[in-house]
Design an enzyme around this catalytic site. Structure first.
Site, mmCIF file in Angstrom:
data_model
loop_
_atom_site.group_PDB
_atom_site.id
_atom_site.type_symbol
_atom_site.label_atom_id
_atom_site.label_comp_id
_atom_site.label_asym_id
_atom_site.label_seq_id
_atom_site.Cartn_x
_atom_site.Cartn_y
_atom_site.Cartn_z
ATOM 1 C CE1 TYR A 35 8.156 -28.367 20.910
ATOM 2 C CE2 TYR A 35 6.598 -29.766 22.359
ATOM 3 C CZ TYR A 35 7.399 -28.553 21.714
ATOM 4 O OH TYR A 35 6.613 -27.421 22.264
ATOM 5 C CE1 TYR A 163 8.210 -24.173 25.019
ATOM 6 C CE2 TYR A 163 5.980 -24.222 26.380
ATOM 7 C CZ TYR A 163 6.817 -24.252 25.112
ATOM 8 O OH TYR A 163 6.022 -24.731 24.075
ATOM 9 C CG ASP A 264 3.759 -18.086 30.596
ATOM 10 O OD1 ASP A 264 2.832 -18.836 30.824
ATOM 11 O OD2 ASP A 264 4.291 -18.504 29.541
ATOM 12 C CE LYS A 293 0.744 -26.275 28.762
ATOM 13 N NZ LYS A 293 2.143 -25.558 28.638
HETATM 14 C C1 LIG Z 1 2.426 -24.593 27.765
HETATM 15 C C2 LIG Z 1 2.975 -23.249 27.752
HETATM 16 C C3 LIG Z 1 2.934 -22.588 26.931
HETATM 17 C C4 LIG Z 1 2.417 -22.624 25.570
HETATM 18 O O1 LIG Z 1 1.066 -22.811 25.555
HETATM 19 P P1 LIG Z 1 0.322 -23.499 24.325
HETATM 20 O O2 LIG Z 1 -1.111 -23.610 24.643
HETATM 21 O O3 LIG Z 1 0.865 -24.948 24.061
HETATM 22 O O4 LIG Z 1 0.516 -22.755 23.073
HETATM 23 C C5 LIG Z 1 3.214 -21.172 27.525
HETATM 24 N N1 LIG Z 1 3.918 -20.935 28.753
HETATM 25 C C6 LIG Z 1 4.072 -21.729 29.636
HETATM 26 C C7 LIG Z 1 4.455 -21.649 30.913
HETATM 27 C C8 LIG Z 1 3.506 -23.302 29.110
HETATM 28 O O5 LIG Z 1 3.664 -24.098 30.053
#
Ligand SMILES: *Cc1c(COP(=O)(O)O)cnc(C)c1O
Length: 443
Positions: A35, A163, A264, A293
């Site tokens: 970004y 997100y 997610d 993550k």
């Molecule tokens: C960081 C994140 C993603 C994307 O993961 P990347 O490994 O950066 O592609 C998707 N959903 C959530 C909630 C996130 O925090």
């Protein structure tokens, strides 16, 4: 002797270390960062070494990492257990294809993961990154309904301020404003958006909060394949912490209207919110769940999409009879070995008291920022501390101040937030919260 100023072109003359200057200059000219602009990039700092919660920057600054490298490095840097897992596996083999082959690192990882996740999740798809795991989750939901002869159920519902990643399907379910849908309108699938959950964590749940989602389901259920959301904490879409009752009601609506629930947990998973998974705050299980993550403890990229047996069976009934996804580096043994070791560390159980003491200390020392004139609100849950400012943060200026005060913190928009490694000590956390207070107080 090396001196070090802010890394931008105006200040290059202050460097006496030519190598450092050359590196930073090359980086600025040729390398994209997340970004940021190719024309006028934000300053970048070169990391020389990392150990525990500390990053050593070129030029001599040592900073406490408040970001855990974006939620990932929960056990700290250069962790002996994770290092050992990586080194042992690299001497066996780093990678073999996953098509038709399998290996102990993947089997151990998936076994451990399935013992940890909410009940009902039975199948694991190993993906390369969080965004890809979201793509996989959405594909699973669509293929599930298509295989039931319900191709009309093809849209995804998402609360605003969400997100879910930067690839196209993931972007299509991100907040339409934050997620810059206007840039890619012609490429993005039109999804359905509900207002963001309004009732804050710890407040009394307002029944009005769920009504718009209920209405959306009632009007559109014939075309809704799934609801995707970040349980309890909305991360990069605004760092909002909402009432778990919303999640409970969302689960009920999915059941009532025949839609799959995708949680997610890429940011929230593995203890960050004070529960192993944020779903547990509402005592619910999703049909599909994404993790990433912290999965590898911040060592390398790996994510997973888990689903229920019912979803897995549904996907593979009829034509084509297989799930249509398979990345080249799927189930990368090196990443699996480290992830397996990271989950074993979590299962030792220290995270619980660590996250709890981080929460207590944040409550004592970050909350006082709320009294400052520049600050809109302070929000805390588990090992997450958020200071929302009244004005957008000048990232370059803020980071310069943070680094001078020994802290690595990366604000975005109006948000200054931290989610440090769980192993952080009280005095190191104090460095972070003091740095935030000092900066917010200087405005
Ligand atoms: C960081 C994140 C993603 C994307 O993961 P990347 O490994 O950066 O592609 C998707 N959903 C959530 C909630 C996130 O925090």
């Amino acid at each position: 002797m090396r001196t070090f100023g802010v890394v931008n072109s105006d200040h290059f003359k202050t460097f006496t270390n030519e190598q450092l200057m050359n590196n930073i200059e090359f980086d600025k000219r040729h390398i994209w960062h997340p970004y940021t602009s190719a024309i006028n990039p934000l300053p970048c700092y070169e990391v020389i070494s990392a150990k525990g919660v500390k990053l050593e920057l070129a030029g001599g600054h040592s900073v406490v990492d408040g970001m855990a490298s974006w939620w990932s490095a929960i056990h700290g840097y250069n962790n002996p257990t994770l290092n050992h897992a990586a080194k042992t596996q690299i001497d066996r083999y780093s990678h073999v294809m996953f098509g038709g082959l399998t290996h102990e690192p993947a089997i151990h990882l998936c076994k451990t993961l399935l013992e940890m996740v909410p009940a009902g999740l039975e199948r694991v798809f190993l993906a390369d990154s969080g965004s890809v795991s979201v793509e996989v989750a959405i594909k699973m939901a669509l293929q599930y309904w298509a295989c039931q002869g319900r191709s009309d159920k093809h849209r995804i519902v998402s609360p605003r301020n969400g997100y879910h990643g930067d690839t196209f399907a993931a972007m299509s379910v991100c907040d339409p404003v934050n997620g810059m849908h206007s840039l890619f309108t012609n490429m993005l699938t039109k999804q359905l958006f509900a207002p963001a959950p309004q009732t804050r964590f710890g407040h009394t749940f307002s029944e009005d909060d769920i009504l718009p989602l209920e209405e959306l389901f009632s009007n559109h259920h014939h075309e809704i394949a799934a609801l995707i959301l970040e349980p309890v904490v909305q991360g990069a879409g605004g760092m909002r912490i909402y009432h778990p009752e919303y999640l409970k009601r969302a689960r009920q609506l999915c059941d009532k209207y025949d839609a799959l629930l995708i949680c997610d947990e890429i940011a929230t998973g593995f203890g960050r919110t004070g529960k192993l998974f944020a779903c547990e705050w509402a005592d619910i299980s999703p049909d599909i769940m994404c993790v990433g993550k912290a999965l590898t403890g911040g060592y390398m990229t790996l994510a997973a999409t888990l689903c229920s047996e019912d979803v897995a069976q549904g996907i593979c009934q009829g034509e084509p009879g297989v799930f249509m996804h398979g990345p080249t580096y799927m189930g990368n043994p090196l990443a699996c070995a480290v992830a397996g070791a990271s989950l074993s560390l979590i299962n030792e159980g220290h995270w619980q008291s660590q996250v709890q003491s981080i929460q207590q200390q944040l409550t004592r020392s970050l909350s006082r920022c709320a009294d400052l004139q520049s600050v809109e609100e302070v929000r805390i849950l588990g090992a997450i501390g958020v200071v929302e400012m009244k004005q957008p943060v000048n990232v370059a200026a803020a980071q310069k101040s943070f680094i001078q005060n020994g802290a690595w913190i990366r604000p975005f928009g109006k948000l200054i937030y931290i989610m440090p490694p769980y192993i952080i000590e009280a005095n190191e956390l104090q460095t972070l919260t003091d740095a935030i207070y000092t900066y917010a107080n200087s405005l």
